[in-house]
Motif scaffolding. Sequence first.
Motif, PDB file in Angstrom:
ATOM      1  N   SER A 170       0.832  -1.207   0.000  1.00 44.42           N
ATOM      2  CA  SER A 170       0.000   0.000   0.000  1.00 44.42           C
ATOM      3  C   SER A 170       0.869   1.260   0.000  1.00 44.42           C
ATOM      4  O   SER A 170       0.514   2.261  -0.620  1.00 44.42           O
ATOM      5  CB  SER A 170      -0.970   0.001   1.181  1.00 44.42           C
ATOM      6  N   GLY A 171       2.010   1.192   0.670  1.00 49.48           N
ATOM      7  CA  GLY A 171       2.948   2.318   0.654  1.00 49.48           C
ATOM      8  C   GLY A 171       3.489   2.566  -0.739  1.00 49.48           C
ATOM      9  O   GLY A 171       3.611   3.709  -1.177  1.00 49.48           O
ATOM     10  N   LEU A 172       3.813   1.500  -1.447  1.00 50.16           N
ATOM     11  CA  LEU A 172       4.307   1.644  -2.821  1.00 50.16           C
ATOM     12  C   LEU A 172       3.229   2.195  -3.743  1.00 50.16           C
ATOM     13  O   LEU A 172       3.509   3.002  -4.639  1.00 50.16           O
ATOM     14  CB  LEU A 172       4.819   0.301  -3.346  1.00 50.16           C
ATOM     15  N   LYS A 173       1.984   1.783  -3.532  1.00 53.58           N
ATOM     16  CA  LYS A 173       0.883   2.300  -4.361  1.00 53.58           C
ATOM     17  C   LYS A 173       0.700   3.795  -4.132  1.00 53.58           C
ATOM     18  O   LYS A 173       0.494   4.554  -5.078  1.00 53.58           O
ATOM     19  CB  LYS A 173      -0.397   1.538  -4.060  1.00 53.58           C
ATOM     20  N   TRP A 215       4.249   9.907  -7.376  1.00 55.76           N
ATOM     21  CA  TRP A 215       5.195   9.902  -8.504  1.00 55.76           C
ATOM     22  C   TRP A 215       4.487  10.330  -9.790  1.00 55.76           C
ATOM     23  O   TRP A 215       4.988  11.171 -10.530  1.00 55.76           O
ATOM     24  CB  TRP A 215       5.805   8.516  -8.645  1.00 55.76           C
ATOM     25  N   ASN A 216       3.315   9.755 -10.042  1.00 51.82           N
ATOM     26  CA  ASN A 216       2.573  10.092 -11.257  1.00 51.82           C
ATOM     27  C   ASN A 216       2.235  11.577 -11.309  1.00 51.82           C
ATOM     28  O   ASN A 216       2.336  12.201 -12.371  1.00 51.82           O
ATOM     29  CB  ASN A 216       1.300   9.249 -11.368  1.00 51.82           C
ATOM     30  N   GLN A 217       1.840  12.145 -10.195  1.00 53.17           N
ATOM     31  CA  GLN A 217       1.526  13.569 -10.161  1.00 53.17           C
ATOM     32  C   GLN A 217       2.766  14.413 -10.419  1.00 53.17           C
ATOM     33  O   GLN A 217       2.719  15.401 -11.146  1.00 53.17           O
ATOM     34  CB  GLN A 217       0.895  13.954  -8.814  1.00 53.17           C
ATOM     35  N   GLN A 218       3.877  14.017  -9.851  1.00 56.06           N
ATOM     36  CA  GLN A 218       5.120  14.754 -10.067  1.00 56.06           C
ATOM     37  C   GLN A 218       5.567  14.660 -11.527  1.00 56.06           C
ATOM     38  O   GLN A 218       6.082  15.623 -12.095  1.00 56.06           O
ATOM     39  CB  GLN A 218       6.205  14.254  -9.123  1.00 56.06           C
ATOM     40  N   VAL A 219       5.372  13.492 -12.122  1.00 54.90           N
ATOM     41  CA  VAL A 219       5.722  13.318 -13.539  1.00 54.90           C
ATOM     42  C   VAL A 219       4.855  14.226 -14.402  1.00 54.90           C
ATOM     43  O   VAL A 219       5.353  14.888 -15.319  1.00 54.90           O
ATOM     44  CB  VAL A 219       5.579  11.839 -13.975  1.00 54.90           C
ATOM     45  N   LYS A 220       3.566  14.281 -14.116  1.00 53.82           N
ATOM     46  CA  LYS A 220       2.671  15.170 -14.876  1.00 53.82           C
ATOM     47  C   LYS A 220       3.124  16.621 -14.751  1.00 53.82           C
ATOM     48  O   LYS A 220       3.139  17.359 -15.734  1.00 53.82           O
ATOM     49  CB  LYS A 220       1.234  15.035 -14.387  1.00 53.82           C
ATOM     50  N   THR A 221       3.510  17.014 -13.551  1.00 55.42           N
ATOM     51  CA  THR A 221       3.989  18.379 -13.329  1.00 55.42           C
ATOM     52  C   THR A 221       5.267  18.645 -14.121  1.00 55.42           C
ATOM     53  O   THR A 221       5.397  19.678 -14.786  1.00 55.42           O
ATOM     54  CB  THR A 221       4.236  18.621 -11.822  1.00 55.42           C
ATOM     55  N   LEU A 222       6.201  17.701 -14.077  1.00 56.99           N
ATOM     56  CA  LEU A 222       7.458  17.847 -14.810  1.00 56.99           C
ATOM     57  C   LEU A 222       7.214  17.913 -16.314  1.00 56.99           C
ATOM     58  O   LEU A 222       7.772  18.776 -16.998  1.00 56.99           O
ATOM     59  CB  LEU A 222       8.411  16.696 -14.481  1.00 56.99           C
ATOM     60  N   MET A 223       6.388  17.026 -16.830  1.00 59.64           N
ATOM     61  CA  MET A 223       6.115  17.023 -18.272  1.00 59.64           C
ATOM     62  C   MET A 223       5.414  18.317 -18.691  1.00 59.64           C
ATOM     63  O   MET A 223       5.697  18.869 -19.760  1.00 59.64           O
ATOM     64  CB  MET A 223       5.290  15.801 -18.658  1.00 59.64           C
ATOM     65  N   GLY A 224       4.535  18.802 -17.840  1.00 62.44           N
ATOM     66  CA  GLY A 224       3.878  20.080 -18.124  1.00 62.44           C
ATOM     67  C   GLY A 224       4.867  21.224 -18.147  1.00 62.44           C
ATOM     68  O   GLY A 224       4.792  22.124 -18.990  1.00 62.44           O
ATOM     69  N   ARG A 225       5.814  21.183 -17.231  1.00 61.67           N
ATOM     70  CA  ARG A 225       6.839  22.228 -17.181  1.00 61.67           C
ATOM     71  C   ARG A 225       7.731  22.191 -18.418  1.00 61.67           C
ATOM     72  O   ARG A 225       8.060  23.228 -19.000  1.00 61.67           O
ATOM     73  CB  ARG A 225       7.672  22.052 -15.902  1.00 61.67           C
TER      74      ARG A 225
END
Length: 106
Positions: A49-52, A58-68
Amino acid sequence: MFSSTPTEKKAAANTIETELEPGTRKATDGAKEDTNAAARTLDGWETASGLKKLAEIWNQQVKTLMGRLSAEKTSLRGASGLFVRNDVRTGGELRSLGPKSKLEGL
């Protein structure tokens, strides 16, 4: 004088598009797959559950990075044209003022 030319801005935008975005996407997809596989392996354990939860963050941070990256690419391309249009407009405005210098026409 600006520290970069329109050509350099275009090259930087192209580097983001052809190298950074695809490379980042590939690296993040690999990490996502590995994290999901680890969570499946540890199913039933608190670690899963911690990994999930970590994967969600992680997914949210990736979206932010790709948007940037996308925004930077767009800004570089836009700034290049903006500076050229501004220079052309300013030159036109200065020419429309007519000769003001006593040196002109000598």
